[in-house]
Design an enzyme around this catalytic site. Sequence first.
Site, PDB file in Angstrom:
ATOM      1  N   ASN A 180     -11.555   7.236  37.269  1.00 45.93           N
ATOM      2  CA  ASN A 180     -10.131   7.377  36.936  1.00 45.93           C
ATOM      3  C   ASN A 180      -9.752   8.855  36.864  1.00 45.93           C
ATOM      4  OD1 ASN A 180     -10.018   4.590  36.649  1.00 45.93           O
ATOM      5  ND2 ASN A 180     -10.102   4.637  34.418  1.00 45.93           N
ATOM      6  N   GLY A 234       1.166  12.576  19.928  1.00 47.73           N
ATOM      7  CA  GLY A 234       0.882  13.637  20.869  1.00 47.73           C
ATOM      8  C   GLY A 234      -0.557  14.092  20.831  1.00 47.73           C
ATOM      9  N   ASP A 249      -8.142   8.694  30.181  1.00 47.61           N
ATOM     10  CA  ASP A 249      -8.659   9.317  31.400  1.00 47.61           C
ATOM     11  C   ASP A 249      -7.557  10.115  32.093  1.00 47.61           C
ATOM     12  OD1 ASP A 249     -11.016   7.893  30.844  1.00 47.61           O
ATOM     13  OD2 ASP A 249     -10.293   6.171  31.979  1.00 47.61           O
TER      14      ASP A 249
END
Length: 329
Positions: free
Chosen positions: A46, A238, A266
Site C-alpha cells: 500500500n 490529526g 499506510d
Amino acid sequence: MRTETGERSVDVVTIGESMVLFQPMSEGPLPYAPLFTRSVAGAESNVAIGLSRLGRKVRWISRLGTDPFGDMVLSALAGEGVDVSYAERDSQYPTAIFFKEFKGYGDPNVFYYRKASAASRFSPNHIKPEWFRGARHLHVTGITPALGPDTADAVKEAMVQARKQGLTVSFDPNLRRKLWSEEEARRTLLSLIPLCDVFLPGLEEAEFLLGPATEEQYGQTFREMGPGIVVLKLGERGAVGFAESGAVRVAARPVTRLVDTVGAGDAFAAGFLSVYLEGNSDREEVFERALQTANVMGSLTTQFKGDWEGLPRRDELLRAMSGGKDVTR
C-alpha cells in the site's frame, strides 16, 4: 544501482507480505455474501503504491507462492509502477489471502489466511545486500515480524543492512493483535525502534508499547530510543510530530464520506515519506508540510473501498491540499 552522477536511483525499498483480498460486493455478514470482488493488499505494498503514484521510485520485495494469486500480486504492483523484480517465488508455500466483512457500522472485520504462507518463511538468510543498492530509504512495518518463526530476525537484519549502506529507515508498528501474543508483539516492536530514523505509531500503539502517558512523553521517550523523528497519528485530531527542532501539530483533514478505514495509516506513511525524502525534514515548515500531506493522504483513502484504490496521484493530491475541485466534464 547508482546513476552516472553517483545519485541513488531508487527512492524507497519496502519489504513485506501482500495478499489477495476478497470483499463482498454488498454489506452484511460474510456467510451470506454471494459475490466477492478481489484485489491486492498489504501494508508495505500500500505504501509502495502510494509513493509510486506521487512520483517516487519504489522497489517492493516479498515472497509469493508460484500460484495464480502470486501472479495477481505481481501484476497489480507492476501495473502501478512499482519495481517487483526482486520478489521471490516459492513452490512449497502459497500466497496468502484475506477477507473483509462490512456490516455498515464500525471498522470492517478482517479475516486472515496467511499462516505458512511464502512470506511467513522469510529468514535473515533471505536478506540480500543488492536489495538496497542505489536506494535512499527503507520502509518496514511491524506486521512482517509477526508472520513466522524467523520473520522478526529477517526484518531486523534488513534494517541493519540498509543502514550500513547509508539508507534511512522508517518503521510503522502497524500492530496486528490477531497475529501474535501481546507480550511477543511488545517485546519485538520495542526492539526494532532503535534501528529506525522515522517512527510512525498511532496513539493506541504508543500506549500499547509504553503504557499511559501524554503525547509529549511518548514523543520524548521514543526519540530517546533512537529515531530522530517520531510521528504520532491521532486519528480525528490529526497528527503531532517530534524532532530535534521541537514538536509540530497539525489538524486532521475532515472526512466527508467515510467508507473504509483500512489502509489509512499506510496512506499517511506514504504522504509523510514523500515529503521527508525531499530533505530538510528537520526544518519546521518542511516537517509541517510532511504532516499535512500525510493527513490528506489518509483522509482521501478512507473515502474509497479498498486498501489503496483511493490513493491520489500527485496532481490530485496537490489539488486536494489547495482546496481545488476536479473538473469532471
